[in-house]
Write a protein that holds these residues in place. Structure first.
Motif, PDB file in Angstrom:
ATOM      1  N   VAL A  44      -0.705   5.343  -2.055  1.00 49.20           N
ATOM      2  CA  VAL A  44       0.643   5.907  -2.003  1.00 49.20           C
ATOM      3  C   VAL A  44       1.500   5.261  -0.933  1.00 49.20           C
ATOM      4  O   VAL A  44       2.701   5.421  -0.917  1.00 49.20           O
ATOM      5  CB  VAL A  44       0.675   7.433  -1.761  1.00 49.20           C
ATOM      6  CG1 VAL A  44       0.272   8.176  -2.986  1.00 49.20           C
ATOM      7  CG2 VAL A  44      -0.161   7.801  -0.570  1.00 49.20           C
ATOM      8  N   TYR A  80      -1.545  13.133   2.985  1.00 52.55           N
ATOM      9  CA  TYR A  80      -1.360  13.590   1.593  1.00 52.55           C
ATOM     10  C   TYR A  80      -2.621  13.481   0.740  1.00 52.55           C
ATOM     11  O   TYR A  80      -2.573  13.678  -0.459  1.00 52.55           O
ATOM     12  CB  TYR A  80      -0.208  12.833   0.885  1.00 52.55           C
ATOM     13  CG  TYR A  80       1.136  13.179   1.467  1.00 52.55           C
ATOM     14  CD1 TYR A  80       1.936  14.151   0.879  1.00 52.55           C
ATOM     15  CD2 TYR A  80       1.579  12.572   2.623  1.00 52.55           C
ATOM     16  CE1 TYR A  80       3.147  14.487   1.444  1.00 52.55           C
ATOM     17  CE2 TYR A  80       2.788  12.916   3.191  1.00 52.55           C
ATOM     18  CZ  TYR A  80       3.573  13.872   2.594  1.00 52.55           C
ATOM     19  OH  TYR A  80       4.764  14.216   3.149  1.00 52.55           O
ATOM     20  N   ARG A 115       3.650 -13.224  -1.101  1.00 52.93           N
ATOM     21  CA  ARG A 115       4.321 -12.345  -0.153  1.00 52.93           C
ATOM     22  C   ARG A 115       4.001 -12.818   1.247  1.00 52.93           C
ATOM     23  O   ARG A 115       2.911 -13.299   1.503  1.00 52.93           O
ATOM     24  CB  ARG A 115       3.796 -10.909  -0.312  1.00 52.93           C
ATOM     25  CG  ARG A 115       4.337 -10.199  -1.516  1.00 52.93           C
ATOM     26  CD  ARG A 115       3.408  -9.056  -1.885  1.00 52.93           C
ATOM     27  NE  ARG A 115       4.026  -8.221  -2.904  1.00 52.93           N
ATOM     28  CZ  ARG A 115       4.745  -7.149  -2.657  1.00 52.93           C
ATOM     29  NH1 ARG A 115       4.950  -6.759  -1.416  1.00 52.93           N
ATOM     30  NH2 ARG A 115       5.263  -6.460  -3.645  1.00 52.93           N
ATOM     31  N   MET A 162       1.524  -3.688   3.513  1.00 50.21           N
ATOM     32  CA  MET A 162       0.523  -2.630   3.462  1.00 50.21           C
ATOM     33  C   MET A 162      -0.564  -3.077   2.481  1.00 50.21           C
ATOM     34  O   MET A 162      -0.281  -3.270   1.297  1.00 50.21           O
ATOM     35  CB  MET A 162       1.135  -1.309   3.006  1.00 50.21           C
ATOM     36  CG  MET A 162       2.248  -0.827   3.926  1.00 50.21           C
ATOM     37  SD  MET A 162       1.704  -0.721   5.641  1.00 50.21           S
ATOM     38  CE  MET A 162       3.124  -1.442   6.458  1.00 50.21           C
ATOM     39  N   ILE A 200       4.284  -8.836   7.327  1.00 49.33           N
ATOM     40  CA  ILE A 200       3.531  -7.593   7.393  1.00 49.33           C
ATOM     41  C   ILE A 200       3.591  -6.878   6.040  1.00 49.33           C
ATOM     42  O   ILE A 200       4.667  -6.656   5.490  1.00 49.33           O
ATOM     43  CB  ILE A 200       4.117  -6.690   8.499  1.00 49.33           C
ATOM     44  CG1 ILE A 200       3.902  -7.307   9.877  1.00 49.33           C
ATOM     45  CG2 ILE A 200       3.529  -5.289   8.438  1.00 49.33           C
ATOM     46  CD1 ILE A 200       2.486  -7.331  10.351  1.00 49.33           C
ATOM     47  N   MET A 216      -1.020  -1.442  -0.879  1.00 48.64           N
ATOM     48  CA  MET A 216       0.062  -1.464  -1.858  1.00 48.64           C
ATOM     49  C   MET A 216       0.145  -2.784  -2.623  1.00 48.64           C
ATOM     50  O   MET A 216       0.839  -2.866  -3.617  1.00 48.64           O
ATOM     51  CB  MET A 216       1.422  -1.223  -1.187  1.00 48.64           C
ATOM     52  CG  MET A 216       1.605   0.129  -0.540  1.00 48.64           C
ATOM     53  SD  MET A 216       1.260   1.539  -1.585  1.00 48.64           S
ATOM     54  CE  MET A 216       2.369   1.284  -2.936  1.00 48.64           C
ATOM     55  N   PHE A 275       1.160  -3.418  14.940  1.00 46.12           N
ATOM     56  CA  PHE A 275       1.749  -2.403  14.056  1.00 46.12           C
ATOM     57  C   PHE A 275       0.799  -1.228  13.867  1.00 46.12           C
ATOM     58  O   PHE A 275       1.186  -0.069  13.950  1.00 46.12           O
ATOM     59  CB  PHE A 275       2.074  -3.025  12.690  1.00 46.12           C
ATOM     60  CG  PHE A 275       3.401  -3.716  12.673  1.00 46.12           C
ATOM     61  CD1 PHE A 275       4.560  -3.007  12.937  1.00 46.12           C
ATOM     62  CD2 PHE A 275       3.495  -5.067  12.398  1.00 46.12           C
ATOM     63  CE1 PHE A 275       5.788  -3.651  12.930  1.00 46.12           C
ATOM     64  CE2 PHE A 275       4.720  -5.715  12.395  1.00 46.12           C
ATOM     65  CZ  PHE A 275       5.868  -5.002  12.665  1.00 46.12           C
ATOM     66  N   ALA A 332       1.589   5.896   2.344  1.00 45.22           N
ATOM     67  CA  ALA A 332       2.204   6.876   3.227  1.00 45.22           C
ATOM     68  C   ALA A 332       1.880   6.623   4.697  1.00 45.22           C
ATOM     69  O   ALA A 332       2.766   6.683   5.530  1.00 45.22           O
ATOM     70  CB  ALA A 332       1.774   8.285   2.831  1.00 45.22           C
ATOM     71  N   CYS A 333       0.617   6.335   5.009  1.00 44.93           N
ATOM     72  CA  CYS A 333       0.255   6.338   6.422  1.00 44.93           C
ATOM     73  C   CYS A 333       0.662   5.055   7.137  1.00 44.93           C
ATOM     74  O   CYS A 333       0.912   5.066   8.324  1.00 44.93           O
ATOM     75  CB  CYS A 333      -1.230   6.602   6.606  1.00 44.93           C
ATOM     76  SG  CYS A 333      -2.273   5.218   6.141  1.00 44.93           S
ATOM     77  N   ARG A 334       0.699   3.947   6.439  1.00 39.86           N
ATOM     78  CA  ARG A 334       1.120   2.646   6.957  1.00 39.86           C
ATOM     79  C   ARG A 334       0.159   2.074   7.991  1.00 39.86           C
ATOM     80  O   ARG A 334       0.538   1.218   8.781  1.00 39.86           O
ATOM     81  CB  ARG A 334       2.544   2.713   7.572  1.00 39.86           C
ATOM     82  CG  ARG A 334       3.558   3.519   6.828  1.00 39.86           C
ATOM     83  CD  ARG A 334       3.701   3.130   5.417  1.00 39.86           C
ATOM     84  NE  ARG A 334       4.641   2.060   5.148  1.00 39.86           N
ATOM     85  CZ  ARG A 334       4.931   1.619   3.923  1.00 39.86           C
ATOM     86  NH1 ARG A 334       4.353   2.162   2.869  1.00 39.86           N
ATOM     87  NH2 ARG A 334       5.766   0.628   3.738  1.00 39.86           N
TER      88      ARG A 334
END
Lengths: 615, 828
Positions: free
Chosen positions: B42, B152, B57, B62, B60, B65, B84, B44-46
Motif C-alpha cells: 500500500v 494499516y 526509475r 519505495m 529514492i 511499490m 530516509f 503507507a509506511c515509507r
C-alpha cells in the motif's frame, strides 16, 4: 418537458435572445452567492420585490438572483441591467430610497455607489470600477448576469452550443485536438495539459469509463469552484458532457463537499433541468450519445481533493490516496479509465469548442493559455472573485484589481496555492500569472487562492498556520505526512513560542527534503512548501524569533512583552477603550500601562494603537 | 522474467515481483511495516525506501511499490536511502511509548528491531506523545493503541483478507485510530492473526499476557489438530505448559494465518484435570508398571476368550504412529479392530480417501487460485474455518463460489447459496453431473458416470434447479474449477458424486480440482488404517452380546460420539477389562479399569495426515511433565533440585501400545517409516523425520483413476410425509473435541440453539426466541429457536455441543417425525 433536438435548441436560443432584446424590462441583478447571502442579500431581494410590487413597477423591472458577482467584499450587491449601475453593501432599509431615487426618479443613489479607496470618488458604473475593468471574464462570463437556476438564461447566452457542436459535429479525436490546441492546463493547480489527459483516457481500452469533476475545493482562502458552480453550473455540466464524448464515457460524478450546500443545490437543479430538456441522459440532443451525471457529496476531508483519494471516496471507501502509477487515465474509479478535472477546467471547455482552440490560446503566455480565476482575500481592499488573462502580473492582481493594501499598510507577500503553495515577496511581484514562472519563484499556481499579506503578518506564524492545517488534514496513511507534518508543526510552534534554536531551522530544512521525497501523495510531497518558501524569503524573521526572541510583526504572543513604550505613547487612550479584559490602566493625559495579571494577550491593543507604542 | 541487480547481486524474478520481494529472495531484508506478502503493498509506511541507481526509475523509491524490471540497479545501503529510512523510523517513534519492558511484543517486535538496526537511537522531539483510549476486544486480543504506528496491516487483514467489518480505521491525520466502532468482542473467528500481523504491540495475545518473553519460550513448529486442514502453527511453551500459539507460514496449506480455534485450542495440554498418573483399579500406579499389568491382563483375557474377545479403538485425533501401532497390535495379536470410526461420518471419509486421486486433489492454497468453486455439503466456517478465507481469496480474484448445503451457510464474502435439503443433495449433484455428461462428448466415460445416477431424481423439484443448471455453465466455462465436498453431514453418495463431477470436468477440459473436508485432524490416517469390516456400532453390539470382553481405547472418548450414553455405559460395565490411554480427562478415562496417561502431540513428535493426504510432522514442542504451576502449588517454582522432570515418566500412546501386547509384543519398531509402510502401503516411502519437508509429503494416491466412477447405488428409505431431518452440525467453537475443552474459547462458544426455516417454524407456532422441546431419539433437549430463511425447508440444525452430547443422536442426519418437536411452554 419536451426533449430538445439540435434544431430545437437553436430555435429556443433564438427565441430567448429575441425576447430579451425586445423586452423593455430592466433587470435588477442581485448577487445570490454564498458571500452575499451571508451579508444579507436574501433580505434585500425580498425587500426589493416587495417595494417594486408596492410601487407598481413589476412590469418594468425584473428581479434576478444571480450567482456570485465576484466583488464579495462589497456585498450585498445590486447591478441595474442593462445600464450597469453598481450598488454595494445594501441593506433592506436602503431599498425604499433606492427604488424611489433610481427606479422612479432616475437618479443614482450616491451613498450606495462604489467609492474608490484611493481617489475617494464614487464610481456609478460597474464597468468603470477598477476591480472589474482589469478583468477578462471568460469562465465567469455569465457571473452576475444570469439566474443560475434558469436553464433558459443559460441557453440564451449560447448555452449548450458547445455541447451541440461537440456531440453532433465533432469526432472524439477532434474534440481532443481542439482542447490540445487551446493549451488548456489543469486549473486545479498542477497544470497538467487537459487535452493530453483526455487523450490518455480515450486510448485506454475499456467499455466503461468515467468523467469526474473535482469540486472538493479545500484550500484556505479559495472559493473559485464554489462561485463558478453557484453562478454558472451549466457551464461545468457542458464541459463534462464534452469530455465524456471525447473519451467515450457515459457516467460522470461531481465530487463536491457537503459544506457547499448552495452550489450543490444549484448544480443539482441544473442537472435535473438539463435532463428534463434532453441535454443529459440518453440520446442527448438526438446525437445518440448518452451521459448521466451525479453529484457525490464528500464529507469535507481536504485530502479527498487528491485524485486517487477522491476516487476511493466515491467508491464508498475511506478517502486515502494510493501511489501512482497506475494513473487514473488507465485505472481510476472502480479500476476503470477515468479523467478528473477541476470545476474551472470544465467551465472553459464549452467556450473552447464553440470558439475554437486558437481563439482560446490567443490569450496568455507561451505555456499558459487563456485566463485564470482567482479568489483574492487577506489584507487587500477588494476581496472577491476575479478572472485575469494568463500573463497578467501579480502586482496587477494585488493593486489594480485588488485595489491595494488597506490602511496604507505595507505589502509583505502574497500566498499562492494554499497549503501546497508558497509566498511571493515584493521583489517578485511582477511575476506573470504563468504555471512555470510562478514555480520559479517558489510558489505554485494552485487552484486560485490568493492571500495578500501586509507588514503585520508574521511569516513564521503563517507557516505555522498552514502546517497546522496540513497535519490536521493529513489522511494519516503515509508516515512522512502524518508524523512529519506534525513534527514540522511542533518545531514551528516552538519557534513561535520563543523556545526555538538555530538547530530547529536546520531540522526544518532537513526534514522538508525527506518529506518531499518520501510522502505518498501530493498533499504530503508539497506540505513543506509554505515553510520552504518563507525560509527562502523571510529567513530573517525566523532568525529574529530564534536568536532575538522577537516577532518582528508582533503576532507571536509569547514573544511579546505587553508593555507600553512611554516614549511612543501619546496617551490617546485607544488601547484602554479597546481592551476587553480591562487590563489597561489609563487616565486622561496619562500614558497607558498594561496590567499583565489581567492581560489575556488578545492583541486588540496592538491593533488599535496607531503609534506602535506597545511591545 | 526481469533480471535486476540488488546490492551488486544479480537475480532473475518472475514478472510482477516487487523489488522488496526480489531482495528477500537474495536474503536481503529491506525494512518494512505496511508491506506484508499476504496483504500486498500500500505504500503507507515509507520505510522500505531504496535507491534506484540505474534502470527505468531513478532515485529514492519505495521497494514495495515498484515491480522488478530489467536493467534495474538497486541499492538498499545507499547513504541517502539509509537516511530516509532513519527519518521514517524517527517519525514512527515520535509517539510510540517507550514501554518495551512491559510490552508483550518486546523481543519480537518489528518496530523494535528496525529502530535498533536503523540506528535511530536519539529522541529529538520534545513534545507530548499522542495517546488513545484502548478498547476491550474480547478474550483473545489485547488492544494498546498508543503503540500504533499506523501501518494499516490490521484493517487490511481484517477487512480485505478475511472479510469482517467490525474492526476498522477511524479519524484522519495523527488521530488515526484502529479499532471497533464500539468496544466489544471481535466478530471474526480469525481475529488472533491481528496479533501476528501487527508489527508492534498494539494487538497482543491476551491469554498469554505477561507469561514470558519470546526468548523465554521453547518454540517449535507444529501442526494444528483442531480440524482436518492441518494448518501450521508455532508453539510456545514455558514452565512445562503450552503458553501461546502463533500462525506459521505454509506455502501449501494455510499461508500466513490460522483460525482462532486452532490458535486457542491448546489448553487441554495444561488442564489440571488432565490425567498425569497411571491408575489400575482406581489406584495410582507407576506408568511402566501399569502398562505391564495391562499387558498381563489382556493376555489372560485373550487366553480366556480368544484374541477375538479383545478389540482396539482409536480416533481421528490419534497421531499416525498411534493409529499404525493400533493396527500393528491388532494384526499381531489377532485382536479385533482397530476401530477409528467413532464418528459416523467415517464411511464418507473412507469414500473420500479412496476417490481423492493425485491429479484431482488440490491444496488449501490452490483453492485461492480457483475461478469457480462449488462447495457441497460442507459448512466451511464451522467445520474447517481456514477454508473460508481461502474461498474468500478466490472470490477476491473473481471466482464464483456456490454452496449447496441445507445449513444456513454464512461466509465472509458474496456467494450463492442453494439451501438444498439433505435428501435432495444427490439430485442437485445429479443435475450438475448429467449436464456435464450431456454437454461433453464423453462417450463411454460419461455414460458410466451417469449410470450410477439411475434412481436419482432429475431434481426438477429442487428449489432453484435452474440456478444449479446455470452454475454448471459457469463450472464449464471456468479454467480452474474446484469441487469442495464435506463429509461430516453428507449423505453417503455425495463424496463419490463430488469426485465424479470433478473427474468429468477434468476430462471435459478445465483443470478441475477436488477438496474434501474431513471431521478430525487425522481422519485420513484413520480411514487408511481402520478395519473397514468393523464399525463402532457393531463393536458396541458385540460387547453387549458378550463377544468382546476387553477393550483397548487409545486417545478416544467413546462418550463424545453422541451414542446413547446409558447404552454405552451398560456395555462398558459388561466389559471385563477397559484399558484407556489418553491425555484428556473424559468419561472413558473415568470408566477405565486401567488408565494409561499419554503425551500430547506437543510433547512427543507426531505425524498426521491432513484432508488432502499430506503427511505432516510435528516435533515435540517441549518434553512434557507436570507444569511448574502445579508442582509449585501455584507459587514460585520449587527450589529442590532433581535430575528428572516430574511427571515425565509417561510416553506417547504408540510407545505404550507394544507393551500391551504382553511378553511378545513383536519386534520393537526401530524404523518408524518402515513399520508404517507395513501398516499401509501408501505409507511406505515416508521420509526420515530429519528429512521431513516443511510442508510435509503428499501421499501417493491412485493416479488418473479416470474410470473409477461411483458404481454403488444408494437408496434412502421411504421418508414419512411431513418428516423433518435433524442435522447435527459443527460449530466453529464448541464442537471440536480438544478445543471445546479450552477455557479461553468458552466465552466465544455460542450456547446451542436450533435453527429452522420460518415457514416450518410457523407450523409449530414457533418464532425466534421461543423454546422448543425436541426428542432426538437419543434424548430430549429444550433449546431456543432461531429462524432463518437461509436454511433448507424441513430441516432442523443443532450444533454438536459438549452440553448436548448426551442427548443428540449418533447419526449426523436423523429423520424425525413431526411429533418429536413441540413448543416448550412454561407449564410443560
Amino acid at each position: 418537458m419536451e426533449k430538445l433536438t439540435f434544431e430545437g435548441l437553436q430555435q429556443r436560443q433564438k427565441a430567448l435572445s429575441e425576447k430579451a432584446a425586445s423586452a423593455h424590462v430592466s433587470q435588477l441583478l442581485i448577487c445570490g452567492g454564498t458571500g452575499c447571502h451571508a451579508t444579507g442579500s436574501i433580505k434585500v431581494i425580498d425587500a426589493i420585490r416587495e417595494e417594486i410590487r408596492k410601487q407598481g413597477l413589476t412590469d418594468k423591472y425584473e428581479v434576478v438572483e444571480t450567482g456570485c458577482n465576484g466583488f464579495c467584499a462589497m456585498g450585498p450587491i445590486l447591478v441595474v441591467h442593462p445600464e450597469g449601475v453598481f450598488y454595494q453593501k445594501l441593506k433592506a432599509d436602503d431599498v425604499p430610497t433606492l427604488v424611489q431615487e433610481h427606479l422612479i426618479d432616475g437618479k443614482h443613489v450616491e451613498k450606495l455607489l462604489y467609492k474608490d479607496p484611493n481617489t475617494k470618488k464614487r464610481i456609478p458604473l460597474q464597468d468603470d470600477i477598477p476591480f472589474f475593468s482589469h478583468q477578462m471574464p471568460r469562465v465567469l462570463r455569465n457571473k452576475g448576469l444570469i439566474d443560475p437556476e434558469s436553464i433558459d438564461d443559460y441557453i440564451r447566452r449560447d448555452g449548450y452550443q458547445g455541447t451541440a457542436k461537440a456531440l453532433l459535429e465533432m469526432a472524439p479525436e477532434e474534440i481532443i485536438a481542439e482542447v490540445k490546441t487551446s493549451g488548456l492546463r489543469g486549473r486545479g493547480g498542477a497544470g497538467f495539459p487537459t487535452g493530453l489527459k483526455w487523450e490518455f483516457a480515450s486510448k485506454s481500452p475499456s467499455e466503461v469509463k468515467f468523467v469526474l469533476c473535482n469540486a472538493d475545493e479545500g484550500d484556505p482562502g479559495a472559493f473559485m469552484d464554489r462561485s463558478i458552480l453557484e453562478a454558472d453550473p451549466h457551464a461545468v455540466i457542458e464541459g463534462m458532457i464534452i469530455a465524456a464524448k471525447a473519451i467515450n464515457a457515459h457516467q460522470g460524478y461531481v465530487y463536491a463537499r457537503t459544506e457547499y450546500p448552495l452550489a450543490i443545490k444549484r448544480l443539482q437543479k441544473a442537472i435535473d433541468d438539463a435532463r428534463a430538456m434532453g441535454l443529459m441522459g440518453e440520446n442527448i440532443l438526438g446525437s445518440g450519445f448518452d451521459f448521466e451525471l451525479e453529484i457525490y457529496q464528500g464529507a469535507g476531508a481536504f485530502v479527498c481533493g487528491e485524485e486517487t483519494a477522491l476516487m476511493r471516496s466515491i467508491e464508498g471507501k475511506r478517502g486515502m490516496p494510493r501511489p501512482r502509477p497506475p494513473f487514473p487515465a488507465h485505472k481510476g474509479l472502480w479500476e476503470k479509465p477515468t479523467i478528473l478535472n477541476n470545476v474551472e477546467s470544465f467551465a472553459n471547455v464549452a467556450q473552447i469548442i464553440l470558439n475554437g482552440g486558437e481563439w482560446y490560446a490567443s490569450v496568455g503566455t507561451e505555456k499558459s493559455k487563456g485566463t485564470k480565476v482567482f479568489a483574492i482575500s487577506g489584507d487587500v481592499n477588494n476581496i472577491g472573485l476575479v478572472e485575469v488573462p494568463m500573463g497578467a502580473s501579480l502586482r496587477g492582481i494585488v493593486y489594480d484589481v485588488g485595489g491595494g493594501i488597506p490602511k496604507k499598510k505595507k505589502f509583505k507577500a502574497v500566498q499562492l496555492g494554499g497549503p501546497s503553495g508558497g509566498c511571493i515577496p515584493e521583489q517578485y511581484l511582477d511575476t506573470p500569472v504563468d504555471y512555470d514562472e510562478i514555480v520559479k519563484v517558489g510558489a505554485i499556481m494552485g487552484s486560485g487562492g490568493v492571500i495578500v499579506m501586509d507588514e503585520d503578518t508574521c511569516m513564521v506564524d503563517m507557516a505555522r498556520f498552514f502546517m497546522d492545517f496540513i497535519q490536521d488534514e493529513s489522511c494519516g496513511k503515509c508516515t512522512p505526512c502524518r508524523e512529519g507534518t506534525r513534527r514540522f508543526l511542533q518545531l514551528l510552534e516552538k519557534i513561535c513560542d520563543g523556545k526555538g534554536e538555530l538547530a530547529d531551522i536546520d531540522a526544518l530544512e532537513e526534514m522538508a527534503v525527506v518529506i518531499k521525497e518520501t510522502a505518498l501523495c501530493g498533499l504530503g510531497q508539497t506540505a513543506a512548501n509554505p515553510v520552504l518558501s518563507t525560509l527562502r524569503y523571510f529567513r530573517d524573521e525566523y532568525e529574529a524569533h530564534v536568536l532575538e526572541k522577537r516577532c518582528p510583526a508582533k503576532r507571536c504572543v509569547n514573544l511579546l512583552k505587553f508593555e507600553v513604550d512611554p516614549d511612543k505613547c501619546t496617551a490617546c487612550g485607544m488601547c484602554f477603550k479597546a481592551c476587553p479584559a480591562d487590563a489597561v490602566i489609563w487616565k486622561k493625559k496619562e500614558k497607558a500601562v498594561i496590567d499583565k495579571e489581567k492581560c489575556v494577550k488578545c492583541l486588540t491593543c496592538f491593533a488599535k494603537c496607531k503609534f506602535d507604542a506597545i511591545n | 522474467m526481469p533480471k535486476l541487480i540488488i546490492d551488486n547481486r544479480e537475480i532473475t524474478v518472475p514478472e510482477g515481483t516487487k523489488v522488496i520481494e526480489a531482495a528477500e529472495r537474495l536474503g536481503i531484508m529491506i525494512p518494512r511495516f505496511c508491506y506484508h506478502p499476504a496483504l500486498g503493498s500500500v505504500g503507507a509506511c515509507r520505510v522500505c525506501a531504496v535507491k534506484c541507481l540505474e534502470g527505468p526509475r531513478k532515485g529514492i523509491q519505495m521497494s514495495c511499490m515498484i515491480d522488478a524490471q530489467d536493467g534495474m540497479k538497486v541499492s538498499t545501503t545507499d547513504a541517502e536511502a539509509v537516511d530516509f529510512r532513519k527519518h521514517v523510523i524517527e517519525w514512527l517513534m515520535l509517539h510510540h511509548p517507550h514501554d518495551c519492558p512491559v510490552c508483550d511484543e518486546g523481543g519480537h517486535c518489528l518496530l523494535q528491531d528496525l529502530t535498533v538496526s536503523g540506528g535511530q537511537g536519539v529522541r529529538r522531539y520534545q513534545g507530548p506523545k499522542r495517546t488513545h483510549t484502548d478498547q476491550h476486544l474480547g478474550p483473545l486480543v489485547a488492544h494498546e493503541m498508543n503503540r500504533c504506528i499506523q501501518c494499516y496491516r490490521c484493517v487490511r487483514y481484517y477487512q480485505e483478507f478475511t472479510g469482517y467489518e467490525d474492526l476498522g480505521v477511524m479519524q484522519i491525520g495523527s488521530r488515526v485510530y484502529y479499532g471497533r466502532f464500539r468496544p466489544g468482542t471481535l466478530e471474526s473467528p480469525f481475529s488472533g492473526n491481528l496479533i501476528d500481523i501487527c508489527p508492534t504491540g498494539v494487538y497482543t495475545d491476551k491469554p498469554s499476557r505477561y507469561r514470558g518473553r519470546r526468548w523465554d519460550f521453547e518454540r517449535r513448529p507444529a501442526v494444528c489438530l483442531h480440524c482436518s486442514l492441518g494448518c501450521h502453527v508455532t508453539v510456545s511453551a514455558r514452565y512445562r505448559e503450552v503458553v501461546r500459539q502463533e500462525a506459521r507460514f505454509s506455502e501449501s496449506v494455510n499461508g500466513h494465518f490460522i483460525c482462532d480455534r486452532g490458535r486457542y485450542g491448546f489448553p487441554y495440554v495444561n488442564l489440571p484435570e488432565r490425567p498425569r498418573s497411571a491408575r489400575v483399579d482406581g489406584t495410582e500406579t507407576g506408568w511402566e508398571a501399569a502398562l505391564k499389568i495391562a499387558g498381563e491382563r489382556l493376555e489372560s483375557a485373550a487366553w480366556k476368550t480368544g484374541p477375538q474377545g479383545i478389540a482396539v479403538v482409536g480416533s481421528a485425533r490419534c497421531g499416525l504412529e498411534t493409529q499404525g501401532m493400533l493396527k500393528r497390535l491388532a494384526d499381531a495379536k489377532g485382536w479385533r479392530g482397530p476401530v477409528f470410526d467413532i464418528d459416523p461420518a467415517a464411511a464418507n471419509v473412507r469414500t473420500a480417501v479412496s476417490r481423492l486421486d493425485s491429479d484431482l486433489r488440490v491444496s488449501l492454497r490452490e483453492i485461492e487460485t480457483a475461478d469457480c468453486i462449488v462447495v457441497v455439503s460442507a459448512d466451511p466456517l464451522n467445520e474447517s474455518p481456514m477454508l473460508a478465507p481461502a474461498l474468500r481469496q478466490a472470490r477476491r480474484n473473481g471466482a464464483r463460489v456456490a454452496v449447496i448445503d441445507p445449513r444456513p451457510a454464512s461466509l465472509p464474502f458474496q456467494f450463492d447459496h442453494f439451501p438444498v435439503a439433505p435428501d435432495d443433495l444427490a439430485a442437485a449433484m445429479a443435475i450438475l453431473i448429467r449436464k456435464c455428461a450431456d454437454k461433453e462428448p464423453l462417450s463411454e466415460l460419461g455414460k458410466t458416470a451417469v449410470r450410477s445416477l439411475r434412481g436419482v431424481s432429475d431434481g426438477a423439484d429442487i428449489p432453484d434447479a435452474d440456478g444449479l443448471a446455470a452454475l454448471y455453465d459457469d463450472l464449464h466455462d471456468s479454467r480452474r474449477p474446484v469441487i469442495v465436498c464435506g463429509t461430516h453431514t453428507a449423505p453417503p453418495e455425495i463424496p463419490g458424486m463430488a469426485a465424479d463431477l470433478a473427474l468429468l470436468l477434468r476430462i471435459a477440459g478445465p483443470r478441475a480440482g477436488l477438496f474434501y473436508v474431513m471431521p478430525g485432524p487425522n481422519s485420513f490416517g484413520a480411514a487408511l488404517l481402520s478395519d473397514p469390516a468393523l464399525s463402532f456400532g457393531d463393536l458396541v453390539s458385540s460387547i453387549e452380546e458378550g463377544e468382546t470382553k476387553a477393550l483397548v481405547v487409545a486417545e478416544s472418548d467413546l462418550f463424545g460420539s453422541g451414542i446413547d450414553w446409558d447404552r454405552l455405559q451398560n456395555a462398558l460395565n459388561k466389559l471385563e477389562l477397559l484399558v484407556t490411554l489418553d491425555y484428556i480427562d473424559s468419561q472413558t478415562t473415568r470408566a477405565a479399569r486401567i488408565l494409561i496417561p499419554t503425551l500430547t502431540a506437543y510433547e512427543t513428535p507426531s505425524l498426521s495426515i491432513n484432508n488432502e493426504g499430506r503427511v505432516q510432522q510435528s516435533p515435540a514442542a517441549f518434553r512434557g511433565g507436570d507444569p511448574i504451576a502445579r508442582t509449585g502449588g501455584g507459587e514460585h517454582p520449587p527450589r529442590a533440585f532433581r535430575r528428572d522432570i516430574p511427571g515425565r515418566e509417561m510416553g506417547a500412546a504408540w510407545t505404550a501400545l507394544p507393551t500391551l501386547g504382553g511378553r511378545n509384543p513383536g519386534s520393537a519398531p526401530v524404523n518408524l517409516t518402515a513399520w508404517l509402510g507395513d501398516a499401509h502401503p501408501a505409507l511406505t516411502s515416508l521420509p526420515e523425520s530429519s528429512d521431513f519437508p516443511p510442508d510435509g509429503v503428499r501421499l501417493p494416491l491412485a493416479e488418473n483413476a479416470g474410470e473409477r466412477f461411483q458404481t454403488d447405488r444408494f437408496s434412502h428409505g421411504e421418508k414419512e410425509e411431513d418428516a423433518l431431518t435433524l442435522l447435527v452440525a459443527d460449530s466453529t467453537f464448541g464442537t471440536e473435541e480438544l478445543s471445546s475443552l479450552s477455557p479461553i474459547l468458552k466465552e466465544l462458544t455460542p450456547s446451542p440453539c436450533i435453527q429452522i426455516h420460518p415457514e416450518d417454524a410457523a407450523e409449530f407456532d414457533l418464532s425466534t426466541g421461543d423454546a422448543v422441546r425436541i426428542d432426538t431419539g437419543a434424548g430430549t433437549a429444550v433449546l431456543p429457536v432461531q429462524t432463518t430463511d437461509r436454511i433448507a425447508r424441513r430441516v432442523l440444525v443443532i450444533p454438536r455441543h459438549r452440553d448436548l452430547d448426551d442427548r443428540l443422536p449418533r447419526e449426523r442426519r436423523t429423520v424425525l417425525s413431526k411429533t418429536a418437536i413441540r413448543k416448550a411452554t412454561e407449564d410443560a
